[in-house]
Motif scaffolding. Structure first.
Motif, mmCIF file in Angstrom:
data_model
loop_
_atom_site.group_PDB
_atom_site.id
_atom_site.type_symbol
_atom_site.label_atom_id
_atom_site.label_comp_id
_atom_site.label_asym_id
_atom_site.label_seq_id
_atom_site.Cartn_x
_atom_site.Cartn_y
_atom_site.Cartn_z
ATOM 1 N N UNK A 1 -8.595 19.941 29.902
ATOM 2 C CA UNK A 1 -8.321 18.504 29.836
ATOM 3 C C UNK A 1 -9.443 17.799 29.083
ATOM 4 N N UNK A 2 -9.026 16.972 28.144
ATOM 5 C CA UNK A 2 -9.933 16.116 27.383
ATOM 6 C C UNK A 2 -9.308 14.734 27.327
ATOM 7 N N UNK A 3 -10.081 13.762 26.906
ATOM 8 C CA UNK A 3 -9.553 12.409 26.766
ATOM 9 C C UNK A 3 -8.362 12.388 25.808
ATOM 10 N N UNK A 4 -8.405 13.232 24.788
ATOM 11 C CA UNK A 4 -7.319 13.298 23.815
ATOM 12 C C UNK A 4 -6.009 13.793 24.444
ATOM 13 N N UNK A 5 -6.108 14.559 25.535
ATOM 14 C CA UNK A 5 -4.915 15.101 26.194
ATOM 15 C C UNK A 5 -4.455 14.255 27.382
ATOM 16 N N UNK A 6 -5.108 13.127 27.605
ATOM 17 C CA UNK A 6 -4.710 12.248 28.707
ATOM 18 C C UNK A 6 -3.241 11.857 28.549
ATOM 19 N N UNK A 7 -2.432 12.212 29.549
ATOM 20 C CA UNK A 7 -1.000 11.929 29.511
ATOM 21 C C UNK A 7 -0.151 13.112 29.073
ATOM 22 N N UNK A 8 -0.752 14.273 28.862
ATOM 23 C CA UNK A 8 -0.027 15.451 28.378
ATOM 24 C C UNK A 8 1.195 15.750 29.250
ATOM 25 N N UNK A 9 2.252 16.195 28.589
ATOM 26 C CA UNK A 9 3.503 16.521 29.273
ATOM 27 C C UNK A 9 3.754 18.029 29.168
ATOM 28 N N UNK A 10 3.990 18.649 30.309
ATOM 29 C CA UNK A 10 4.202 20.091 30.409
ATOM 30 C C UNK A 10 5.484 20.345 31.186
ATOM 31 N N UNK A 11 6.158 21.448 30.874
ATOM 32 C CA UNK A 11 7.317 21.865 31.635
ATOM 33 C C UNK A 11 7.034 23.239 32.211
ATOM 34 N N UNK A 12 7.280 23.373 33.513
ATOM 35 C CA UNK A 12 7.122 24.659 34.188
ATOM 36 C C UNK A 12 8.430 25.431 34.029
ATOM 37 N N UNK A 13 8.386 26.614 33.430
ATOM 38 C CA UNK A 13 9.619 27.374 33.250
ATOM 39 C C UNK A 13 10.202 27.846 34.591
ATOM 40 N N UNK A 14 11.508 27.893 34.658
ATOM 41 C CA UNK A 14 12.170 28.420 35.854
ATOM 42 C C UNK A 14 11.944 29.924 35.916
ATOM 43 N N UNK A 15 11.437 30.392 37.039
ATOM 44 C CA UNK A 15 11.128 31.824 37.195
ATOM 45 C C UNK A 15 12.396 32.626 37.390
#
Length: 104
Positions: free
Chosen positions: A90-104
Motif C-alpha cells: 500500500x502506498x498513497x498512490x494506491x489509496x482506493x485500490x479495487x480488488x476482486x477475490x476470485x471464487x475458489x
C-alpha cells in the motif's frame, strides 16, 4: 488509505490499510474471505490471488518472475488482472485500490 475487495458472493468490504503493509496482510487482518496467505508472503503458495481492477493495474508495475510463476499455480485460472496481493504494498498512490477475490 483504503482498499476495497469485491468478494465472491458479490459483497464489498473496504478497510483502512497502513502505508507499506502488503494487501495480503491487510486482507488477513480484515477477515477478507478466501485470502489465506499461507506462506506469509514469501511467494510459495498463491493463496492470496486477487484480480486488480483495470484502472489500478498500471500503478502496480510489472509482475516479477517468481510472482508470474506462482500465478500459474492458483486455484482459479489467472487472467491479465491477476496478481498476488502479498506483492502489492500500500502506498498513497494506491489509496482506493479495487480488488476482486476470485471464487475458489
Amino acid at each position: 488509505m483504503k482498499a476495497t475487495w469485491t468478494l465472491p458472493d458479490g459483497s464489498i468490504k473496504t478497510a483502512e490499510v497502513a502505508e507499506g503493509l502488503n494487501l495480503m496482510e491487510a486482507a488477513v487482518e480484515n477477515d477478507i474471505p478466501d485470502i489465506e496467505g499461507a506462506c506469509g508472503g514469501c511467494l510459495s503458495c498463491a493463496t492470496c490471488h486477487v484480480f486488480v481492477d483495470a484502472a489500478w493495474a498500471a500503478k502496480l508495475g510489472e509482475i516479477g518472475t517468481f510472482e508470474d510463476a506462482m500465478l500459474d499455480a492458483t486455484d482459479v485460472e489467472r487472467t491479465d488482472a491477476s496478481r498476488l496481493s502479498c506483492q502489492i504494498k500500500m502506498t498513497a498512490e494506491l489509496d482506493g485500490i479495487l480488488l476482486t477475490v476470485p471464487a475458489a
